[in-house]
Design an enzyme around this catalytic site. Structure first.
Site, PDB file in Angstrom:
ATOM      1  N   LYS A   5       0.840  -1.207   0.000  1.00  0.00           N
ATOM      2  CA  LYS A   5       0.000   0.000   0.000  1.00  0.00           C
ATOM      3  C   LYS A   5       0.872   1.253   0.000  1.00  0.00           C
ATOM      4  O   LYS A   5       0.664   2.175  -0.784  1.00  0.00           O
ATOM      5  CB  LYS A   5      -0.877  -0.021   1.256  1.00  0.00           C
ATOM      6  CG  LYS A   5      -1.772   1.191   1.416  1.00  0.00           C
ATOM      7  CD  LYS A   5      -2.427   1.232   2.795  1.00  0.00           C
ATOM      8  CE  LYS A   5      -3.029  -0.117   3.150  1.00  0.00           C
ATOM      9  NZ  LYS A   5      -3.912  -0.033   4.326  1.00  0.00           N
TER      10      LYS A   5
ATOM     11  N   LYS B 271       3.443  -2.302  11.153  1.00  0.00           N
ATOM     12  CA  LYS B 271       2.148  -2.223  11.839  1.00  0.00           C
ATOM     13  C   LYS B 271       2.354  -2.674  13.276  1.00  0.00           C
ATOM     14  O   LYS B 271       3.311  -3.404  13.570  1.00  0.00           O
ATOM     15  CB  LYS B 271       1.149  -3.151  11.143  1.00  0.00           C
ATOM     16  CG  LYS B 271      -0.305  -2.830  11.412  1.00  0.00           C
ATOM     17  CD  LYS B 271      -0.853  -1.739  10.518  1.00  0.00           C
ATOM     18  CE  LYS B 271      -2.269  -1.349  10.950  1.00  0.00           C
ATOM     19  NZ  LYS B 271      -2.903  -0.433  10.011  1.00  0.00           N
TER      20      LYS B 271
ATOM     21  N   ASP C 276      -5.265   3.157  14.085  1.00  0.00           N
ATOM     22  CA  ASP C 276      -6.017   2.117  13.366  1.00  0.00           C
ATOM     23  C   ASP C 276      -7.207   1.807  14.273  1.00  0.00           C
ATOM     24  O   ASP C 276      -7.576   2.669  15.101  1.00  0.00           O
ATOM     25  CB  ASP C 276      -5.129   0.866  13.126  1.00  0.00           C
ATOM     26  CG  ASP C 276      -5.757  -0.144  12.171  1.00  0.00           C
ATOM     27  OD1 ASP C 276      -5.674   0.051  10.945  1.00  0.00           O
ATOM     28  OD2 ASP C 276      -6.359  -1.135  12.630  1.00  0.00           O
TER      29      ASP C 276
ATOM     30  N   SER D 144      -0.812  10.776   6.047  1.00  0.00           N
ATOM     31  CA  SER D 144       0.175  10.706   7.124  1.00  0.00           C
ATOM     32  C   SER D 144       1.548  11.152   6.604  1.00  0.00           C
ATOM     33  O   SER D 144       2.289  11.851   7.293  1.00  0.00           O
ATOM     34  CB  SER D 144       0.304   9.277   7.664  1.00  0.00           C
ATOM     35  OG  SER D 144      -0.687   9.013   8.626  1.00  0.00           O
TER      36      SER D 144
HETATM   37  P1  NDP Z   1     -12.294   2.463  14.386  1.00  0.00           P
HETATM   38  O1  NDP Z   1     -11.864   1.795  15.627  1.00  0.00           O
HETATM   39  O2  NDP Z   1     -12.446   3.915  14.353  1.00  0.00           O
HETATM   40  O3  NDP Z   1     -13.682   1.822  13.886  1.00  0.00           O
HETATM   41  C1  NDP Z   1     -13.818   0.461  13.636  1.00  0.00           C
HETATM   42  C2  NDP Z   1     -15.253   0.170  13.251  1.00  0.00           C
HETATM   43  O4  NDP Z   1     -15.354  -1.173  12.805  1.00  0.00           O
HETATM   44  C3  NDP Z   1     -16.209   0.293  14.432  1.00  0.00           C
HETATM   45  O5  NDP Z   1     -17.474   0.664  13.958  1.00  0.00           O
HETATM   46  C4  NDP Z   1     -16.224  -1.122  14.988  1.00  0.00           C
HETATM   47  O6  NDP Z   1     -17.400  -1.436  15.718  1.00  0.00           O
HETATM   48  C5  NDP Z   1     -16.151  -1.936  13.717  1.00  0.00           C
HETATM   49  N1  NDP Z   1     -15.476  -3.199  14.008  1.00  0.00           N
HETATM   50  C6  NDP Z   1     -14.211  -3.370  14.460  1.00  0.00           C
HETATM   51  N2  NDP Z   1     -13.932  -4.657  14.658  1.00  0.00           N
HETATM   52  C7  NDP Z   1     -15.053  -5.305  14.330  1.00  0.00           C
HETATM   53  C8  NDP Z   1     -15.402  -6.675  14.311  1.00  0.00           C
HETATM   54  N3  NDP Z   1     -14.531  -7.620  14.677  1.00  0.00           N
HETATM   55  N4  NDP Z   1     -16.648  -7.000  13.886  1.00  0.00           N
HETATM   56  C9  NDP Z   1     -17.528  -6.041  13.500  1.00  0.00           C
HETATM   57  N5  NDP Z   1     -17.249  -4.713  13.500  1.00  0.00           N
HETATM   58  C10 NDP Z   1     -16.043  -4.373  13.911  1.00  0.00           C
HETATM   59  O7  NDP Z   1     -11.260   1.957  13.262  1.00  0.00           O
HETATM   60  P2  NDP Z   1     -10.951   2.605  11.840  1.00  0.00           P
HETATM   61  O8  NDP Z   1     -12.179   3.193  11.272  1.00  0.00           O
HETATM   62  O9  NDP Z   1      -9.741   3.424  11.972  1.00  0.00           O
HETATM   63  O10 NDP Z   1     -10.538   1.307  10.989  1.00  0.00           O
HETATM   64  C11 NDP Z   1     -11.482   0.556  10.233  1.00  0.00           C
HETATM   65  C12 NDP Z   1     -10.761  -0.279   9.198  1.00  0.00           C
HETATM   66  O11 NDP Z   1     -10.036   0.590   8.306  1.00  0.00           O
HETATM   67  C13 NDP Z   1      -9.722  -1.284   9.720  1.00  0.00           C
HETATM   68  O12 NDP Z   1      -9.693  -2.401   8.878  1.00  0.00           O
HETATM   69  C14 NDP Z   1      -8.418  -0.502   9.572  1.00  0.00           C
HETATM   70  O13 NDP Z   1      -7.289  -1.369   9.497  1.00  0.00           O
HETATM   71  C15 NDP Z   1      -8.680   0.181   8.244  1.00  0.00           C
HETATM   72  N6  NDP Z   1      -7.838   1.348   7.977  1.00  0.00           N
HETATM   73  C16 NDP Z   1      -7.833   2.416   8.833  1.00  0.00           C
HETATM   74  C17 NDP Z   1      -7.060   3.520   8.551  1.00  0.00           C
HETATM   75  C18 NDP Z   1      -7.118   4.754   9.370  1.00  0.00           C
HETATM   76  O14 NDP Z   1      -6.557   5.767   8.934  1.00  0.00           O
HETATM   77  N7  NDP Z   1      -7.786   4.771  10.519  1.00  0.00           N
HETATM   78  C19 NDP Z   1      -6.156   3.538   7.375  1.00  0.00           C
HETATM   79  C20 NDP Z   1      -6.319   2.416   6.493  1.00  0.00           C
HETATM   80  C21 NDP Z   1      -7.105   1.357   6.819  1.00  0.00           C
HETATM   81  P3  NDP Z   1     -17.329  -1.441  17.316  1.00  0.00           P
HETATM   82  O15 NDP Z   1     -17.242  -0.008  17.731  1.00  0.00           O
HETATM   83  O16 NDP Z   1     -18.609  -2.101  17.719  1.00  0.00           O
HETATM   84  O17 NDP Z   1     -16.121  -2.234  17.683  1.00  0.00           O
END
Ligand code: NDP
Length: 455
Positions: free
Chosen positions: A119, A131, A171, A387
């Site tokens: 990526k 990571k 993350d 970033s």
């Molecule tokens: P957050 O913690 O802000 O949000 C995660 C969301 O996904 C929440 O709504 C959470 O629900 C849900 N979730 C997490 N784990 C599970 C699970 N096992 N089953 C169902 N729902 C789940 O994380 P981000 O938004 O930052 O990250 C989301 C995704 O994006 C990840 O895959 C991350 O690796 C990817 N990502 C993030 C980046 C970033 O800049 N933040 C960059 C690139 C990729 P709940 O609150 O109920 O746990």
């Protein structure tokens, strides 16, 4: 070598990856997806095979596992496990987020680190891949507990990171609050205000505008580029976004700004439906300001909104047309059956805001049905790219405006789209963004590794 020699060589290397990394299913899945794209690359570029580049890429440069002891509000000692996998630094300092979630183990971090290498290469920026994270669960913990955990985590991590070495970010479970506590402890231990050591900082103390929004916005920009290839746009589209965290929230906002309607989002407890379209500002307030749950949003929203506990978001496809799906929660959240439901609902495009949210079966169903499919390593690269822009601003003691930074992000996402599309075409599979992303990311890293010798 003949093509069959290359495929049997790939099979041997993959078997070795399985043998050396037992029980790490997500890492195996991420590696398999890249291997599946590489046969033609090794045919055209035997130098990669001769120098064992693929074998080296699959072995992290360094893996750090450490104890994180901390004291909870009741005065009890808690122990978590911390990880940082420094995967590849051929292109620049290791760069990649920290995940705090109870499901985290070494295999999670290795899959995320491996994806991150390609990526980051795709962004065209000078950043390697890494990571980290912990099995700590911030949910239900007080601010004081989160702070003490972050301080303990950084008390070990600080010796491994640095502006020129390794630059973590957020993350799942790691947002602005956690980055603040981590940065504070780093600063205290080192006695250095080294802004470039972490990204995702608050805008008032070294953070960059648009970093918070970048992953979600970037995924939507990528989807927009895919839609353009079919003469389409987000205008009037009905969209599903899974998750309701950082990535999901800002994907929702950008879809709405581009004229689409997001009718559902989710969390790990259920799904919020709203045929009239989600109210972004209310959702943001509930999730970010109040640290509330999706059920709280639905309660406050009233009217057309409905919360279905235990439901899966992709089944919303059964309830009507779906034009675009943006999985923005977590890995393997969209399986073959979900993909079939989306295809039946007429989905045009799927862009992965999360990392590896679609199972291999889902990817196959979607691509065989001719759905535009943007893999995470391309579609969600906007976060890490911004970033890198934050690092640039830190290095030059500068800060850019929101419109300027958003424009840079848009150009970067357009560039990644263009690069994936061109590479897929060059390798005889036009429209295959998975192949394009894997090959383009791999060759950039592999060329740098060849140039740097066997290290
Ligand atoms: P957050 O913690 O802000 O949000 C995660 C969301 O996904 C929440 O709504 C959470 O629900 C849900 N979730 C997490 N784990 C599970 C699970 N096992 N089953 C169902 N729902 C789940 O994380 P981000 O938004 O930052 O990250 C989301 C995704 O994006 C990840 O895959 C991350 O690796 C990817 N990502 C993030 C980046 C970033 O800049 N933040 C960059 C690139 C990729 P709940 O609150 O109920 O746990």
């Amino acid at each position: 070598m003949t093509p069959s020699t290359q495929s049997s060589r790939l099979a041997d290397i993959f078997a070795e990856v399985l043998r050396r990394n037992p029980g790490e299913a997500e890492f195996h899945q991420a590696a398999r997806e890249v291997f599946d794209s590489l046969e033609r690359v090794l045919e055209r570029h035997p130098q990669y095979a001769d120098a064992s580049v693929l074998e080296r890429i699959c072995e992290p440069e360094r893996q750090i596992i450490f104890r994180v002891p901390w004291v909870d509000d009741a005065g009890r000692v808690q122990i978590n496990r911390g990880f940082r996998v420094e995967f590849n630094s051929a292109l620049g300092p290791y760069k990649g987020g920290l995940r705090f979630h109870p499901s985290v183990y070494l295999g999670t971090i290795k899959f995320l680190g491996f994806e991150q290498v390609f990526k980051n290469a795709l962004t065209g920026m000078p950043i390697g891949g890494g990571k980290g994270g912990s099995d700590f669960d911030p949910k239900g913990r007080s601010d004081g507990e989160v702070m003490r955990f972050c301080q303990s985590f950084m008390t070990e991590l600080y010796r491994h990171i640095g502006e020129y070495t390794d630059v973590p970010a957020g993350d799942i479970g790691v947002g602005g609050r956690e980055i603040g506590y981590l940065f504070g402890q780093y600063k205290r231990i080192t006695n250095r205000y080294e802004s470039g050591v972490l990204t995702g900082k608050g805008v008032g103390w070294g953070g960059a505008l648009v970093r918070t929004e970048a992953t979600g916005y970037g995924a939507v920009f990528f989807a927009e580029e895919m839609l353009k290839t079919r003469g389409e746009s987000f205008e009037g589209k009905r969209v599903l976004v899974s998750g309701s965290g950082n990535v999901a929230l800002y994907a929702i906002q950008k879809v709405q700004q581009l004229g689409g309607t997001v009718v559902a989002c989710s969390d790990s407890n259920g799904v919020a439906y709203d045929e009239a379209g989600l109210d972004f500002e209310l959702l943001r307030r509930v999730k970010e300001d109040d640290r509330g749950r999706l059920a709280d949003y639905v309660e406050q929203r009233g009217g057309s909104a409905e919360y279905r506990a235990g439901a899966k978001i992709w089944s919303a496809a059964e309830a009507g047309r779906v034009d675009v799906a943006l999985p923005c929660a977590t890995q393997n959240e969209l399986d073959g059956d979900d993909a079939r439901a989306l295809v039946a609902a007429g989905v045009l495009a799927v862009a992965e805001g999360a990392n590896m949210p679609s199972t291999p079966d889902a990817v196959r169903v979607l691509t065989e049905a001719g759905v535009l499919f943007g893999p995470g390593k391309a579609a969600n690269a906007g976060g890490v790219a911004t970033s890198a822009l934050e690092m640039q601003q830190n290095a030059s003691r500068d800060s850019w405006s929101f419109p300027h930074t958003e424009e840079r992000l848009r150009e970067i996402m357009q560039g990644i789209h263009e690069n994936c599309a061109r590479t897929a075409e060059e390798y005889g599979e036009p429209g295959d963004y998975v192949l394009g992303a894997n090959i383009s990311g791999f060759t950039r890293v592999a060329d740098a590794m060849l140039a740097l010798g066997v290290i």
